[in-house]
Design a protein around this motif. Structure first.
Motif, PDB file in Angstrom:
ATOM      1  N   THR A   2       0.835  -1.151   0.022  1.00 10.92           N
ATOM      2  CA  THR A   2       0.076  -0.059  -0.224  1.00 10.92           C
ATOM      3  C   THR A   2       0.801   1.371   0.068  1.00 10.92           C
ATOM      4  O   THR A   2       1.835   1.320   0.375  1.00 10.92           O
ATOM      5  N   ALA A   3       0.367   2.168  -0.468  1.00 10.28           N
ATOM      6  CA  ALA A   3       1.075   3.703  -0.600  1.00 10.28           C
ATOM      7  C   ALA A   3       1.247   4.204   0.720  1.00 10.28           C
ATOM      8  O   ALA A   3       0.330   3.974   1.586  1.00 10.28           O
ATOM      9  N   PRO A   4       2.193   5.095   1.147  1.00  9.82           N
ATOM     10  CA  PRO A   4       2.358   5.535   2.488  1.00  9.82           C
ATOM     11  C   PRO A   4       1.308   6.531   2.648  1.00  9.82           C
ATOM     12  O   PRO A   4       0.528   7.047   1.705  1.00  9.82           O
ATOM     13  N   SER A   5       0.896   6.854   3.680  1.00 12.40           N
ATOM     14  CA  SER A   5      -0.218   7.568   4.132  1.00 12.40           C
ATOM     15  C   SER A   5       0.053   8.670   5.236  1.00 12.40           C
ATOM     16  O   SER A   5       0.840   8.462   6.234  1.00 12.40           O
ATOM     17  N   ALA A   6      -0.583   9.781   5.131  1.00 12.24           N
ATOM     18  CA  ALA A   6      -0.327  11.039   6.294  1.00 12.24           C
ATOM     19  C   ALA A   6      -1.846  11.452   6.720  1.00 12.24           C
ATOM     20  O   ALA A   6      -2.598  11.378   6.173  1.00 12.24           O
ATOM     21  N   LEU A   7      -1.577  11.852   7.808  1.00 13.71           N
ATOM     22  CA  LEU A   7      -2.844  12.533   8.369  1.00 13.71           C
ATOM     23  C   LEU A   7      -2.357  14.113   8.689  1.00 13.71           C
ATOM     24  O   LEU A   7      -1.346  14.279   9.467  1.00 13.71           O
ATOM     25  N   VAL A   8      -3.163  15.074   7.808  1.00 13.80           N
ATOM     26  CA  VAL A   8      -2.603  16.457   8.066  1.00 13.80           C
ATOM     27  C   VAL A   8      -3.766  17.244   8.498  1.00 13.80           C
ATOM     28  O   VAL A   8      -4.608  17.387   7.902  1.00 13.80           O
ATOM     29  N   THR A   9      -3.270  17.801   9.566  1.00 11.61           N
ATOM     30  CA  THR A   9      -4.455  18.824  10.165  1.00 11.61           C
ATOM     31  C   THR A   9      -4.231  20.195   9.689  1.00 11.61           C
ATOM     32  O   THR A   9      -3.154  20.698   9.358  1.00 11.61           O
ATOM     33  N   THR A  31      -5.511  11.728   4.965  1.00  9.33           N
ATOM     34  CA  THR A  31      -6.475  12.213   5.786  1.00  9.33           C
ATOM     35  C   THR A  31      -6.416  13.537   5.933  1.00  9.33           C
ATOM     36  O   THR A  31      -5.067  13.957   6.548  1.00  9.33           O
ATOM     37  N   ILE A  32      -7.302  14.440   5.583  1.00 10.74           N
ATOM     38  CA  ILE A  32      -7.184  15.870   5.751  1.00 10.74           C
ATOM     39  C   ILE A  32      -8.221  16.664   6.727  1.00 10.74           C
ATOM     40  O   ILE A  32      -9.148  15.858   6.649  1.00 10.74           O
ATOM     41  N   SER A  33      -7.769  17.592   7.565  1.00  7.45           N
ATOM     42  CA  SER A  33      -8.756  18.089   8.613  1.00  7.45           C
ATOM     43  C   SER A  33      -8.611  19.521   8.619  1.00  7.45           C
ATOM     44  O   SER A  33      -7.670  20.234   8.289  1.00  7.45           O
ATOM     45  N   ALA A  34      -9.898  20.006   8.993  1.00  5.54           N
ATOM     46  CA  ALA A  34     -10.014  21.559   9.214  1.00  5.54           C
ATOM     47  C   ALA A  34     -11.657  21.523   9.736  1.00  5.54           C
ATOM     48  O   ALA A  34     -12.226  20.628   9.648  1.00  5.54           O
ATOM     49  N   ARG A  35     -11.821  22.811  10.168  1.00  2.00           N
ATOM     50  CA  ARG A  35     -13.272  23.159  10.603  1.00  2.00           C
ATOM     51  C   ARG A  35     -14.279  23.371   9.368  1.00  2.00           C
ATOM     52  O   ARG A  35     -15.307  22.776   9.758  1.00  2.00           O
ATOM     53  N   SER A  36     -13.901  23.969   8.495  1.00  2.00           N
ATOM     54  CA  SER A  36     -14.621  24.375   7.394  1.00  2.00           C
ATOM     55  C   SER A  36     -14.886  23.378   6.437  1.00  2.00           C
ATOM     56  O   SER A  36     -13.830  23.038   5.796  1.00  2.00           O
ATOM     57  N   ALA A  37     -15.874  22.920   6.323  1.00  2.00           N
ATOM     58  CA  ALA A  37     -16.085  21.582   5.415  1.00  2.00           C
ATOM     59  C   ALA A  37     -15.967  21.806   3.839  1.00  2.00           C
ATOM     60  O   ALA A  37     -15.371  21.202   3.178  1.00  2.00           O
ATOM     61  N   GLY A  38     -16.462  23.371   3.286  1.00  2.00           N
ATOM     62  CA  GLY A  38     -16.332  23.341   2.076  1.00  2.00           C
ATOM     63  C   GLY A  38     -14.794  23.528   1.475  1.00  2.00           C
ATOM     64  O   GLY A  38     -14.588  22.383   0.464  1.00  2.00           O
ATOM     65  N   LEU A  68     -11.065  14.978  17.802  1.00  2.00           N
ATOM     66  CA  LEU A  68      -9.753  14.285  17.566  1.00  2.00           C
ATOM     67  C   LEU A  68      -9.566  12.882  17.545  1.00  2.00           C
ATOM     68  O   LEU A  68      -8.732  12.122  16.705  1.00  2.00           O
ATOM     69  N   HIS A  69     -10.443  12.298  18.613  1.00  2.00           N
ATOM     70  CA  HIS A  69     -10.544  10.613  18.450  1.00  2.00           C
ATOM     71  C   HIS A  69     -11.269  10.286  17.430  1.00  2.00           C
ATOM     72  O   HIS A  69     -10.541   9.279  16.467  1.00  2.00           O
ATOM     73  N   ARG A  70     -12.181  10.844  16.535  1.00  2.78           N
ATOM     74  CA  ARG A  70     -12.971  10.477  15.273  1.00  2.78           C
ATOM     75  C   ARG A  70     -11.752  10.479  14.226  1.00  2.78           C
ATOM     76  O   ARG A  70     -11.825   9.749  13.412  1.00  2.78           O
ATOM     77  N   LEU A  71     -11.148  11.566  14.342  1.00  2.00           N
ATOM     78  CA  LEU A  71      -9.848  12.037  13.321  1.00  2.00           C
ATOM     79  C   LEU A  71      -9.146  10.813  13.057  1.00  2.00           C
ATOM     80  O   LEU A  71      -8.602  10.382  11.848  1.00  2.00           O
TER      81      LEU A  71
END
Ligand SMILES: NC(=O)c1ccc[n+]([C@@H]2O[C@H](COP(=O)([O-])OP(=O)(O)OC[C@H]3O[C@@H](n4cnc5c(N)ncnc54)[C@H](OP(=O)(O)O)[C@@H]3O)[C@@H](O)[C@H]2O)c1
Length: 244
Positions: A2-9, A31-38, A68-71
């Motif tokens: 599998t390809a490497p993966s990152a979680l970027v906040t 996996t990318i995260s922020a508050r603003s969905a759009g 944070l847990h869900r992320l």
């Protein structure tokens, strides 16, 4: 394999979005995260369309523990490995020490420090497994020059970034022999939305290019685990080395 993966906040804009773009272009799953969905879902759709990897957007507030847990869980369920945890989300706030509101101080610590602490704790089993399977796994925190050297009006923000850098140092002392390495990248002023209010004091043209910060972060992911790099300082050209 599998390809490497990152979680970027904090990946919806600024430095974080450029880190996500560079990793996606290198074939990483994200996996990318922020508050603003759009902006977050738009970026995920764009990167998924342009590149081979999968990009999962997770709307989350760094000040909310459940988020944070869900992320962390969503990343593990999606990809089963975590090669780079990029702790980039952050908020700025300046003001004189004498008048800085304690509630604002607490919010800064929740978003800039506590979230990093919780996310490292929640992802450490997966980071350790990835390091065991693939040789190395990384935590990269986007800290700040103000966490290395204090500056006027930055008592709270600088303290959060000093704490973030310290978390990376301690993590290395405990986990680097297991292949989990941490680096705090510590830039001075970077030309993003965060520094837009300072434009009349320091021209954005004279600030660090956010792409250069992203490039430094991503370059760490190309190294083997042979060297621990606890901290990288980045400053603007000029006579002062340790100043934002
Ligand atoms: N710009 C600088 O001069 C500079 C210098 C040194 C270090 N840094 C650090 O670099 C990092 C990125 O900054 P930047 O300049 O790229 O800032 P930015 O353009 O303002 O972007 C900040 C990112 O973090 C997200 N974010 C903010 N608060 C959040 C929260 N409570 N929960 C979840 N996500 C949140 C934002 O998305 P949402 O608003 O949608 O949540 C956005 O994606 C920060 O940690 C900052 O402290 C910046």
């Amino acid at each position: 394999m599998t390809a490497p993966s990152a979680l970027v906040t904090g990946a919806s804009r600024g430095i974080g979005s450029l880190i996500a773009r560079k990793l996606a272009a290198s074939g990483w799953n994200l996996t990318i995260s922020a508050r603003s969905a759009g902006p977050l879902t738009d970026l995920a759709a764009q990167l998924s369309g342009d590149h081979d990897g999968t990009v999962v957007p997770v709307v989350s507030d760094m000040a909310h523990e459940d988020d944070l847990h869900r992320l962390a869980e969503t990343h593990g369920e999606s990809f089963g490995r975590l090669d780079a945890l990029v702790l980039n989300a952050g908020m700025g706030s300046i003001g004189p020490f004498a008048e800085f509101p304690a509630r604002r101080f607490d919010k800064l610590f929740a978003v800039n420090v506590r979230s990093a602490f919780v996310l490292v704790q929640r992802t450490l089993p997966l980071l350790r497994k990835t390091a065991a399977d693939h040789g190395v796994a990384r935590v990269v925190a986007v800290s700040s020059m103000t966490g290395i050297a204090g500056e006027p009006l930055n008592s709270a923000y600088g303290a959060t970034k000093a704490a973030l850098t310290s978390l990376c140092e301690t993590l290395n002392t405990e986990e680097s022999q297991a292949g989990v390495l941490a680096t705090a990248v510590c830039p001075g002023y970077v030309a993003t939305d965060m520094t837009a209010p300072l434009a009349d004091q320091v021209s954005p043209d004279l600030m660090i290019d956010p792409g250069d910060v992203a490039e430094v972060v991503v370059s760490l992911t190309r190294l083997t685990g042979s060297a621990v790099i606890p901290q990288i300082a980045m400053t603007r050209p000029g006579p002062h080395l340790w100043r934002a």
